[in-house]
Enzyme design. Structure first.
Site, PDB file in Angstrom:
ATOM      1  N   SER A  98       0.827  -1.207   0.000  1.00 41.67           N
ATOM      2  CA  SER A  98       0.000   0.000   0.000  1.00 41.67           C
ATOM      3  C   SER A  98       0.866   1.264   0.000  1.00 41.67           C
ATOM      4  O   SER A  98       1.678   1.455  -0.885  1.00 41.67           O
ATOM      5  CB  SER A  98      -0.959  -0.046   1.193  1.00 41.67           C
ATOM      6  OG  SER A  98      -1.917   0.978   1.112  1.00 41.67           O
ATOM      7  N   ASP A 221     -10.798  -4.024  -4.920  1.00 41.82           N
ATOM      8  CA  ASP A 221     -10.116  -3.376  -3.801  1.00 41.82           C
ATOM      9  C   ASP A 221     -10.841  -2.063  -3.499  1.00 41.82           C
ATOM     10  O   ASP A 221     -10.851  -1.152  -4.323  1.00 41.82           O
ATOM     11  CB  ASP A 221      -8.654  -3.117  -4.180  1.00 41.82           C
ATOM     12  CG  ASP A 221      -7.835  -2.496  -3.058  1.00 41.82           C
ATOM     13  OD1 ASP A 221      -8.429  -2.032  -2.067  1.00 41.82           O
ATOM     14  OD2 ASP A 221      -6.601  -2.459  -3.186  1.00 41.82           O
ATOM     15  N   HIS A 249      -7.289  -5.255   0.079  1.00 42.40           N
ATOM     16  CA  HIS A 249      -6.120  -4.397  -0.104  1.00 42.40           C
ATOM     17  C   HIS A 249      -4.853  -5.017   0.504  1.00 42.40           C
ATOM     18  O   HIS A 249      -3.838  -4.353   0.609  1.00 42.40           O
ATOM     19  CB  HIS A 249      -6.426  -3.046   0.577  1.00 42.40           C
ATOM     20  CG  HIS A 249      -5.515  -1.936   0.219  1.00 42.40           C
ATOM     21  ND1 HIS A 249      -5.395  -1.430  -1.074  1.00 42.40           N
ATOM     22  CD2 HIS A 249      -4.675  -1.199   0.987  1.00 42.40           C
ATOM     23  CE1 HIS A 249      -4.517  -0.430  -1.065  1.00 42.40           C
ATOM     24  NE2 HIS A 249      -4.069  -0.274   0.160  1.00 42.40           N
TER      25      HIS A 249
END
Length: 273
Positions: A98, A221, A249
């Site tokens: 991320s 996502d 995610h």
């Protein structure tokens, strides 16, 4: 200036594995190095792994937290550079989840010799919508409301965000773990990191990435649509996009078997560099 040992203590750095190539594993917002445990058994048989916690996360030294330094992602990138330099790394392979994908990109553009490749798991350079040219997934007002909830009801915020991050249909145990991880982080530190993560725009840095890059994208996502992965792929000259049929995610936690072999293959393929 921190002494070398202080840097390793500050970020709770651990080295495991004995491979010739080094993978530098960087966890995402609200997480810690323990989140990599689903990938590490297979990776450490082939690579040396660098695990660490950002200041304010996991087993890091919270006394080293500096609100000004960590109000922007550059502060976290500076930590990565310091860790890599203390360990005397060069041509390591950076694996970021991320927001760490972008933190790693900042570090890799600032000190290109540290990292030979980037592997991004569910990255997003910007969570904000700038229609029509870019849709990061959220209106600014919605994100400000979410950040406001952190002040008003931190537990409620964690309970709301964790299922979104893990994804529908995935393990309720993982949702519980992520909620717990959010809740174990100091709320002031978490909010500062959240603002740096969700309100920033690092789209501009993608064109500066010279390292070959592998981008993992979830098919579904809630935090980063497939169009975000496609945008990153279009901006990084030497990149490869892998869309995984999955929800959520956190592919390294929910679908580790789907990505670990691709990570190994990409890391070992010297033709990519």
């Amino acid at each position: 200036m921190l002494l070398s040992n202080d840097v390793l203590v500050r970020n709770n750095v651990k080295l495991i594995g004995k491979g010739e190539k080094t993978l530098f594993l960087a966890h995402g917002f609200g997480c810690d190095q323990n989140m990599w445990r689903f990938l590490t058994p297979k990776l450490l048989s082939q690579f040396t792994l660098v695990l660490f916690d950002y200041v304010g996360s996991g087993g890091s030294d919270i006394s080293q937290y500096n609100k000004k330094r960590y109000s922007e992602l550059e502060g976290y990138a500076e930590d990565i550079i310091e860790i890599a330099e203390v360990l005397q790394l060069s041509n390591a392979i950076f694996v970021g989840h991320s927001v760490s994908s972008i933190i790693g990109a900042i570090a890799a553009t600032e000190k290109p010799k540290l990292f030979s490749k980037l592997i991004m798991i569910c990255p997003s350079p910007c969570f904000l919508n700038f229609p029509p040219e870019y849709l990061g997934g959220f209106e600014r007002e919605d994100l400000l409301e979410l950040l406001s909830l952190m002040d008003k009801n931190y537990i409620g915020w964690a309970d709301y965000l964790a299922p979104l991050v893990i994804g529908n249909g995935n393990s309720t145990d993982l949702i519980g773990e992520l909620t717990g991880s959010f809740c174990s982080t100091d709320p002031v530190i978490a909010k500062n990191f959240a603002e740096a993560t969700f309100l920033s725009d690092y789209r501009y840095i993608l064109k500066d990435i010279k390292q070959p890059s592998l981008i993992f994208q979830s098919k579904n996502d809630a935090l980063a649509a497939t169009t975000v992965g496609e945008f990153i792929h279009s901006q990084i000259k030497n990149s490869q996009l892998e869309v995984v049929l999955a929800d959520g995610h956190c592919l390294h936690m929910t679908h580790p078997n789907k990505i670990v072999d691709l990570i190994i293959e990409y890391a070992n393929n010297d033709h990519d560099t």
